[in-house]
Scaffold this motif. Structure first.
Motif, PDB file in Angstrom:
ATOM      1  N   ALA A 124      65.686  21.181 101.301  1.00  0.00           N
ATOM      2  CA  ALA A 124      67.113  20.862 101.375  1.00  0.00           C
ATOM      3  C   ALA A 124      67.331  19.353 101.339  1.00  0.00           C
ATOM      4  N   ALA A 125      66.512  18.615 102.053  1.00  0.00           N
ATOM      5  CA  ALA A 125      66.647  17.158 102.086  1.00  0.00           C
ATOM      6  C   ALA A 125      66.382  16.557 100.705  1.00  0.00           C
ATOM      7  N   LYS A 126      65.370  17.046 100.026  1.00  0.00           N
ATOM      8  CA  LYS A 126      65.009  16.518  98.708  1.00  0.00           C
ATOM      9  C   LYS A 126      66.129  16.778  97.696  1.00  0.00           C
ATOM     10  N   ILE A 127      66.617  18.006  97.664  1.00  0.00           N
ATOM     11  CA  ILE A 127      67.675  18.358  96.717  1.00  0.00           C
ATOM     12  C   ILE A 127      68.954  17.578  97.035  1.00  0.00           C
ATOM     13  N   THR A 128      69.297  17.502  98.304  1.00  0.00           N
ATOM     14  CA  THR A 128      70.505  16.785  98.709  1.00  0.00           C
ATOM     15  C   THR A 128      70.422  15.311  98.335  1.00  0.00           C
ATOM     16  N   SER A 129      69.263  14.723  98.555  1.00  0.00           N
ATOM     17  CA  SER A 129      69.077  13.314  98.220  1.00  0.00           C
ATOM     18  C   SER A 129      69.286  13.069  96.724  1.00  0.00           C
TER      19      SER A 129
ATOM     20  N   ARG B  86      74.442  -5.037  99.841  1.00  0.00           N
ATOM     21  CA  ARG B  86      75.763  -5.283 100.447  1.00  0.00           C
ATOM     22  C   ARG B  86      75.911  -4.413 101.689  1.00  0.00           C
ATOM     23  N   LEU B  87      76.421  -4.991 102.754  1.00  0.00           N
ATOM     24  CA  LEU B  87      76.548  -4.280 104.026  1.00  0.00           C
ATOM     25  C   LEU B  87      77.381  -3.012 103.881  1.00  0.00           C
ATOM     26  N   VAL B  88      78.492  -3.105 103.165  1.00  0.00           N
ATOM     27  CA  VAL B  88      79.348  -1.933 103.012  1.00  0.00           C
ATOM     28  C   VAL B  88      78.597  -0.805 102.291  1.00  0.00           C
ATOM     29  N   ASP B  89      77.803  -1.152 101.273  1.00  0.00           N
ATOM     30  CA  ASP B  89      77.013  -0.142 100.567  1.00  0.00           C
ATOM     31  C   ASP B  89      75.959   0.466 101.487  1.00  0.00           C
ATOM     32  N   ALA B  90      75.313  -0.380 102.278  1.00  0.00           N
ATOM     33  CA  ALA B  90      74.276   0.107 103.191  1.00  0.00           C
ATOM     34  C   ALA B  90      74.863   1.067 104.225  1.00  0.00           C
ATOM     35  N   VAL B  91      76.011   0.712 104.775  1.00  0.00           N
ATOM     36  CA  VAL B  91      76.643   1.553 105.799  1.00  0.00           C
ATOM     37  C   VAL B  91      77.103   2.875 105.204  1.00  0.00           C
ATOM     38  N   ILE B  92      77.799   2.815 104.071  1.00  0.00           N
ATOM     39  CA  ILE B  92      78.302   4.045 103.447  1.00  0.00           C
ATOM     40  C   ILE B  92      77.142   4.947 103.040  1.00  0.00           C
ATOM     41  N   TRP B  93      76.141   4.377 102.384  1.00  0.00           N
ATOM     42  CA  TRP B  93      74.990   5.183 101.924  1.00  0.00           C
ATOM     43  C   TRP B  93      74.268   5.826 103.108  1.00  0.00           C
ATOM     44  N   SER B  94      74.043   5.065 104.162  1.00  0.00           N
ATOM     45  CA  SER B  94      73.339   5.599 105.331  1.00  0.00           C
ATOM     46  C   SER B  94      74.136   6.714 106.003  1.00  0.00           C
ATOM     47  N   ALA B  95      75.426   6.506 106.162  1.00  0.00           N
ATOM     48  CA  ALA B  95      76.264   7.507 106.830  1.00  0.00           C
ATOM     49  C   ALA B  95      76.359   8.794 106.006  1.00  0.00           C
ATOM     50  N   VAL B  96      76.610   8.646 104.728  1.00  0.00           N
ATOM     51  CA  VAL B  96      76.766   9.817 103.868  1.00  0.00           C
ATOM     52  C   VAL B  96      75.451  10.592 103.751  1.00  0.00           C
ATOM     53  N   THR B  97      74.364   9.892 103.490  1.00  0.00           N
ATOM     54  CA  THR B  97      73.093  10.615 103.334  1.00  0.00           C
ATOM     55  C   THR B  97      72.631  11.219 104.654  1.00  0.00           C
TER      56      THR B  97
ATOM     57  N   VAL C  30      72.431  15.242 104.638  1.00  0.00           N
ATOM     58  CA  VAL C  30      71.085  15.816 104.718  1.00  0.00           C
ATOM     59  C   VAL C  30      70.938  16.641 105.994  1.00  0.00           C
ATOM     60  N   ALA C  31      71.457  16.154 107.103  1.00  0.00           N
ATOM     61  CA  ALA C  31      71.360  16.902 108.360  1.00  0.00           C
ATOM     62  C   ALA C  31      72.096  18.233 108.270  1.00  0.00           C
ATOM     63  N   LEU C  32      73.275  18.238 107.691  1.00  0.00           N
ATOM     64  CA  LEU C  32      74.048  19.477 107.567  1.00  0.00           C
ATOM     65  C   LEU C  32      73.380  20.470 106.618  1.00  0.00           C
ATOM     66  N   VAL C  33      72.943  20.008 105.465  1.00  0.00           N
ATOM     67  CA  VAL C  33      72.305  20.905 104.503  1.00  0.00           C
ATOM     68  C   VAL C  33      71.005  21.457 105.075  1.00  0.00           C
ATOM     69  N   ARG C  34      70.255  20.608 105.759  1.00  0.00           N
ATOM     70  CA  ARG C  34      69.004  21.059 106.388  1.00  0.00           C
ATOM     71  C   ARG C  34      69.296  22.137 107.440  1.00  0.00           C
ATOM     72  N   MET C  35      70.331  21.937 108.235  1.00  0.00           N
ATOM     73  CA  MET C  35      70.699  22.918 109.251  1.00  0.00           C
ATOM     74  C   MET C  35      71.079  24.245 108.616  1.00  0.00           C
ATOM     75  N   PHE C  36      71.886  24.210 107.552  1.00  0.00           N
ATOM     76  CA  PHE C  36      72.271  25.448 106.873  1.00  0.00           C
ATOM     77  C   PHE C  36      71.058  26.148 106.260  1.00  0.00           C
ATOM     78  N   ALA C  37      70.151  25.388 105.662  1.00  0.00           N
ATOM     79  CA  ALA C  37      68.948  25.981 105.077  1.00  0.00           C
ATOM     80  C   ALA C  37      68.090  26.634 106.153  1.00  0.00           C
ATOM     81  N   GLN C  38      67.953  25.988 107.293  1.00  0.00           N
ATOM     82  CA  GLN C  38      67.150  26.555 108.372  1.00  0.00           C
ATOM     83  C   GLN C  38      67.828  27.770 108.997  1.00  0.00           C
ATOM     84  N   ARG C  39      69.142  27.790 109.022  1.00  0.00           N
ATOM     85  CA  ARG C  39      69.848  28.973 109.520  1.00  0.00           C
ATOM     86  C   ARG C  39      69.622  30.159 108.588  1.00  0.00           C
ATOM     87  N   ARG C  40      69.639  29.903 107.292  1.00  0.00           N
ATOM     88  CA  ARG C  40      69.353  30.983 106.342  1.00  0.00           C
ATOM     89  C   ARG C  40      67.928  31.475 106.508  1.00  0.00           C
ATOM     90  N   ALA C  41      66.994  30.544 106.686  1.00  0.00           N
ATOM     91  CA  ALA C  41      65.598  30.931 106.900  1.00  0.00           C
ATOM     92  C   ALA C  41      65.474  31.740 108.192  1.00  0.00           C
TER      93      ALA C  41
END
Length: 106
Positions: free
Chosen positions: A30-35, A60-71, A75-86
């Motif tokens: 899930a993390a790989k596909i999401t990334s 750029r700080l704004v890019d670093a913050v947005i990229w870190s927050a979004v990813t 990734v955490a949400l998709v991983r959680m959903f994948a593990q719930r399905r498993a």
């Protein structure tokens, strides 16, 4: 302990080991596909590659913050959903939750 109880205990331990592998594989997949999806989306929307290392002072700080927050969140949400399905698949196969997911009795 009787032989049947001992056999059941070993089977349960094997099932829990199988769960650990299922959780790891589903989470990593899930993390790989999401990334990859997020990277493509970033490039399509900004025209630039996503930051390879948001901690790099040249990013750029704004890019670093947005990229870190979004990813991080995605990734955490998709991983959680994948593990719930498993986990649902595991319950259907074994008939119980793995010990790692047993409900909190407090």
């Amino acid at each position: 302990m009787s032989k049947s109880n001992n056999a059941h205990g070993k089977k349960a331990q094997q099932g829990d080991k199988i769960w650990a592998v299922m959780a790891l594989v589903s989470g990593l997949g899930a993390a790989k596909i999401t990334s990859k999806v997020l990277s493509s989306g970033w490039q399509a929307s900004t025209g630039r590659k996503p930051p390879a290392n948001p901690a790099d002072p040249d990013v750029r700080l704004v890019d670093a913050v947005i990229w870190s927050a979004v990813t991080g969140a995605t990734v955490a949400l998709v991983r959680m959903f994948a593990q719930r399905r498993a986990a649902n698949y595991y319950v259907k196969s074994v008939g119980r939750l793995p010990k790692q997911l047993e409900k909190d009795q407090s």
